[in-house]
Design an enzyme around this catalytic site. Structure first.
Site, short mmCIF file in Angstrom:
data_model
loop_
_atom_site.label_atom_id
_atom_site.label_comp_id
_atom_site.label_asym_id
_atom_site.label_seq_id
_atom_site.Cartn_x
_atom_site.Cartn_y
_atom_site.Cartn_z
CG HIS A 150 -2.07 -0.92 1.12
ND1 HIS A 150 -1.95 -2.26 1.41
CD2 HIS A 150 -3.36 -0.73 0.74
CE1 HIS A 150 -3.12 -2.86 1.22
NE2 HIS A 150 -3.99 -1.95 0.81
CE LYS A 161 -3.72 -0.64 4.87
NZ LYS A 161 -5.01 -0.01 5.20
#
Length: 270
Positions: free
Chosen positions: A160, A164
């Site tokens: 990600h 995040k």
């Protein structure tokens, strides 16, 4: 017309959800909520999200109960953080507002507290780590792979964007849960490896979390044996894949009187 409230309204997901709701027949944004003391409180959420004035001012979470009552919201969508999401869910449930929960990273205690509030107040909610249709087909396929390739070595890799906050992702944890539930053997979930780890054991299912750049979300499940390896991968190139699933969930939960559901229910995959 389903009246929808959105918390985390100016977050990456929240703003996209608001934009899409304004373009969707049968849905109407009636409340948009963000953190207390937000500097843009009182400004029109349509203008803030780039869709033009819609007559709904940005509110803050410290006035959530009043906003939900005055707006007549029927469904609340939450993509925030675990602690505020639990509080939001409890308030909404008390007022009879159904829920679409996309927040991840809950402890087991937080999850139980939220689900108890939903059940006690007899409202309906969908709770999912990932609302993308493709990801849920990924999940469904993992059931078959775990059943048929259960003796293979199993690893999960997720990546990600650098912003995040939780690791591993809720999607990766859900994938691991699905695999474990469909194996016909014992398994042990571990997270990454370091040092002299020794030979890999058959029971291990390892999740590796990568972070960098602007990656929306990549997930790979690897089933490896001597002589072959099968990899199942889902890659999200934009948040619209998640948002489209959220819209389906809003329509689904708006028609329910009570109960806790997931995206398999929404997509009729059970």
């Amino acid at each position: 017309m389903v009246k929808v409230a959105v918390t985390g309204a100016l977050g990456r997901m929240g703003s996209g959800i608001i934009k899409t709701i304004t373009e969707t027949d049968g849905l109407d944004v009636v409340a948009a909520i963000d953190i207390p003391n937000h500097p843009k409180k009182g400004l029109d959420i349509g203008e803030l999200t780039g869709v033009g004035k819609i007559g709904v001012a940005l509110s803050t979470s410290d006035e959530l109960e009043v906003v939900l009552k005055e707006s007549g919201a029927e469904v609340l969508v939450d993509f925030t953080a675990p602690a505020p999401c639990v509080n939001t869910a409890k308030t909404a449930a008390k007022l009879g507002v159904n829920l679409v929960i996309g927040t991840t990273g809950f402890t087991s205690e937080q999850r139980a507290e939220m689900e108890n509030a939903i059940s006690e107040n007899k409202v309906a909610a969908t709770i999912s780590q990932n609302y993308a249709v493709g990801v849920n087909i990924f999940f469904k396929t993992l059931e078959l792979l775990a059943q048929k390739l259960g003796d293979y070595d199993i690893e999960l890799i997720e990546m990600h964007h650098k912003f995040k906050k939780d690791a591993p992702s809720g999607t990766a944890l859900r994938a691991a849960e699905i695999i474990q539930n469909n194996l016909n053997r014992d398994s042990n979930l571990i997270f990454g490896r370091k040092g002299i780890t020794g030979e890999r054991t058959k029971e291990e299912i390892c999740i590796h979390a990568l972070r960098g750049g602007d990656v929306v979300g990549d997930h790979t499940a690897m089933f490896a044996a001597d002589g072959e390896r099968l990899e199942l991968t889902h890659k999200a190139s934009s948040r619209q894949s998640f948002i489209s699933g959220v819209i389906l969930a809003v329509k689904f939960v708006a028609e329910k009187k009570e109960g806790i559901y997931n995206t398999f229910d929404v997509l009729d995959l059970n």
